[in-house]
Motif scaffolding. Structure first.
Motif, mmCIF file in Angstrom:
data_model
loop_
_atom_site.group_PDB
_atom_site.id
_atom_site.type_symbol
_atom_site.label_atom_id
_atom_site.label_comp_id
_atom_site.label_asym_id
_atom_site.label_seq_id
_atom_site.Cartn_x
_atom_site.Cartn_y
_atom_site.Cartn_z
ATOM 1 N N ILE A 347 -4.192 -4.324 5.312
ATOM 2 C CA ILE A 347 -4.341 -3.269 4.301
ATOM 3 C C ILE A 347 -4.957 -2.080 5.026
ATOM 4 O O ILE A 347 -6.102 -2.141 5.479
ATOM 5 N N ILE A 348 -4.186 -1.029 5.144
ATOM 6 C CA ILE A 348 -4.620 0.151 5.910
ATOM 7 C C ILE A 348 -4.797 1.314 4.948
ATOM 8 O O ILE A 348 -3.844 1.706 4.255
ATOM 9 N N LEU A 362 3.755 2.416 10.915
ATOM 10 C CA LEU A 362 2.882 1.259 10.708
ATOM 11 C C LEU A 362 3.460 0.227 9.737
ATOM 12 O O LEU A 362 2.928 -0.879 9.636
ATOM 13 N N GLN A 363 4.502 0.561 9.023
ATOM 14 C CA GLN A 363 4.957 -0.339 7.969
ATOM 15 C C GLN A 363 5.604 -1.605 8.534
ATOM 16 O O GLN A 363 6.380 -1.572 9.485
ATOM 17 N N ILE A 369 -0.126 0.096 2.985
ATOM 18 C CA ILE A 369 -0.673 1.342 3.545
ATOM 19 C C ILE A 369 -0.899 2.326 2.406
ATOM 20 O O ILE A 369 0.035 2.638 1.656
ATOM 21 N N ALA A 370 -2.117 2.806 2.262
ATOM 22 C CA ALA A 370 -2.460 3.824 1.267
ATOM 23 C C ALA A 370 -2.996 5.050 2.000
ATOM 24 O O ALA A 370 -3.908 4.927 2.825
ATOM 25 N N THR A 371 -2.439 6.202 1.713
ATOM 26 C CA THR A 371 -2.867 7.430 2.401
ATOM 27 C C THR A 371 -3.284 8.482 1.389
ATOM 28 O O THR A 371 -2.781 8.533 0.265
ATOM 29 N N ALA A 372 -4.183 9.352 1.813
ATOM 30 C CA ALA A 372 -4.728 10.382 0.929
ATOM 31 C C ALA A 372 -3.740 11.500 0.655
ATOM 32 O O ALA A 372 -3.913 12.245 -0.312
ATOM 33 N N ALA A 373 -2.718 11.631 1.486
ATOM 34 C CA ALA A 373 -1.792 12.757 1.337
ATOM 35 C C ALA A 373 -0.435 12.384 1.904
ATOM 36 O O ALA A 373 -0.301 11.435 2.685
ATOM 37 N N PRO A 431 -0.859 11.565 -2.699
ATOM 38 C CA PRO A 431 -1.205 10.313 -2.014
ATOM 39 C C PRO A 431 -0.012 9.355 -1.990
ATOM 40 O O PRO A 431 0.774 9.306 -2.941
ATOM 41 N N GLN A 432 0.100 8.595 -0.918
ATOM 42 C CA GLN A 432 1.263 7.729 -0.702
ATOM 43 C C GLN A 432 0.831 6.263 -0.644
ATOM 44 O O GLN A 432 -0.259 5.937 -0.168
ATOM 45 N N LEU A 433 1.735 5.389 -1.126
ATOM 46 C CA LEU A 433 1.487 3.950 -1.077
ATOM 47 C C LEU A 433 2.745 3.240 -0.594
ATOM 48 O O LEU A 433 3.836 3.473 -1.111
ATOM 49 N N PHE A 434 2.574 2.376 0.397
ATOM 50 C CA PHE A 434 3.659 1.512 0.879
ATOM 51 C C PHE A 434 3.189 0.062 0.811
ATOM 52 O O PHE A 434 2.063 -0.255 1.213
#
Length: 465
Positions: A347-348, A362-363, A369-373, A431-434
């Motif tokens: 969990i990144i 990274l996927q 993967i959760a990113t702020a933008a 924000p993005q989520l994979f």
């Protein structure tokens, strides 16, 4: 020479009357090249003296003052030339120059005296009164010389204020203003980088092996037959407290609610922690992941990697603690570290601008993967006085503090961030989520496991199950 000095004295006397709106005539001035040169030299010397006095107690000389004086003179000559063309007098340029500079030394001395009285006198001089008096004298200097030179053509009296103000005063003041003397920073003024300058970079880097070894040595191995959470919390940018605060809060939360106590480590770049906490460097991150990879049960346990720092448009995570020579981290570097460590379930979380650019490299099927933008968007809240970035506050403080599902927490956090950015009229960070295919099922198992463990073991009643 005696004649030139006598004429200079007479011109200064007439210039004083001109500046004070006393009665005077053009014939009262001695207009010739010699007087123009002497008056310019006198004005230059008075200007230098005035700058010196107003920059006490420790003035430093600047040769750029001559450039400023020369630029001002050039603007004045052009204004005098143009006025002469308008009033159709060939001798207007020299006449105006002599009249103006007969008053200029007196104006310089007056303004300097007023400034010094305001600064040092025990009498309370109003700033506005001093400023008003100065500009009243300047107005006389701009208007009266043209009135005297243009007589009997009184309709041209307005030329002085308009053209001198536009072509001489404004350009000299706003575009090329230099002082002959200036004050350097005083020794007692605080240097915001003084503590950084005092750092012994070689010693700090030498100590890292010991500090990191102590922290890694305290970690416990995973327990067979149950899902353990391991966490690495990384604050890469030393000069703003927000990253340190966010990472410290996140580690504490993961320890307390997600069962990561004994399985977590923080890497921080900050003046307050470098002697006791491992640096947030690429080397320390790789070493930490390798060590944790050996402690984990790779089929069961999950790593939560929380990275907080500035991010760049070319998707580099800032790793900065000057004067230490640290390398930024890009997605490919991070993937290599995780792969080399043999960590399967990942969990990144990346709280940084442009962090969406980390997702594609990274996927994997076993990664969230959760990113702020998004990859081309900035995130917000990276201010020194903040305790969290917008993303860290919405995800960690407002959601994970009360629930255990990373997916639900992210979804609610993204909604709240969008509302906040809209209210503050900010460009959406998006924000993005994979979630990898295999990670979907793992997240459900992890959520159930940590919920049960926390509700069984917690008895403080502060946070809900």
């Amino acid at each position: 020479m005696n004649k030139a000095l006598a004429e200079l004295k007479s011109n200064l006397h007439s210039g004083l009357k001109l500046m004070l709106w006393r009665s005077c005539r053009l014939q009262d001035f001695h207009i010739n090249i010699d007087q123009a040169v002497l008056l310019l030299i006198l004005a230059l010397l008075v200007n230098i003296l005035g700058d010196y006095l107003t920059n006490l107690p420790a003035p430093y000389f600047s040769v750029f003052g001559f450039a400023g004086f020369g630029f001002s003179l050039t603007c004045l000559l052009f204004a005098c030339y143009l006025i002469g063309k308008i009033i159709d007098r060939r001798d207007a340029l020299l006449s105006l120059l002599v009249l103006l500079y007969s008053s200029m030394p007196l104006l310089y001395l007056t303004s300097t005296t007023l400034w010094l009285l305001q600064r040092y006198s025990e009498v309370n001089f109003s700033v506005y009164a001093v400023t008003l008096l100065y500009y009243a004298l300047l107005a006389a200097l701009l208007s009266r010389p043209v009135q005297l030179v243009a007589r009997p053509l009184k309709r041209y009296a307005w030329l002085g204020i308009v053209l001198f103000a536009l072509l001489w005063i404004a350009p000299a003041y706003y575009f090329d203003r230099y002082d002959f003397w200036y004050q350097e920073e005083r020794d007692n003024e605080e240097d915001p980088y003084a503590e950084y300058r005092a750092l012994n970079a070689e010693q700090i880097l030498f100590n890292q092996a010991r500090i990191l070894s102590n922290h890694l040595g305290a970690l416990q191995p995973g327990r067979k037959g149950r899902i353990d959470v391991f966490s690495v919390n990384f604050a890469g940018y030393a000069y703003q407290d927000v990253f340190k605060k966010e990472v410290e809060y996140t580690q504490d939360l993961l320890d307390r609610r997600f069962g990561a106590r004994g399985h977590s480590i923080r890497l921080i770049n900050h003046l307050k922690t470098y002697q006791s906490v491992p640096l947030a460097s690429a080397t320390n991150l790789a070493a930490s992941l390798n060590h944790i990879g050996r402690l984990m049960n790779r089929d069961e346990d999950v790593l939560i990697l929380y990275l907080s720092s500035h991010g760049s448009e070319d998707h580099q995570l800032a790793v900065d603690f000057w004067p230490l020579p640290l390398n930024d981290i890009n997605p490919e570097m991070l993937k290599t570290m995780l792969d080399d460590a043999g960590i399967r379930w990942r969990i990144i979380v990346i709280s940084a601008c442009y962090s969406g650019g980390f997702i594609a490299p990274l996927q994997t099927d076993h990664t969230l993967i959760a990113t702020a933008a998004a990859s081309e968007r900035t995130s917000f809240g990276c201010s020194h006085e903040n305790d969290f970035t917008y993303f860290g506050e919405a995800l960690v403080k407002d959601q994970l503090r009360y629930q255990f599902s990373f997916v639900k927490a992210f979804q609610l956090a993204a909604e709240n961030i969008a509302k906040r950015e809209m209210a503050e009229q900010l460009t959406p960070s998006q924000p993005q989520l994979f979630i990898g295919a295999q990670m979907q099922k793992k997240i459900t198992e992890l959520t159930s496991s940590i919920t049960a463990d926390f509700c069984r073991d917690s008895n403080d009643g502060v946070e809900p199950c």
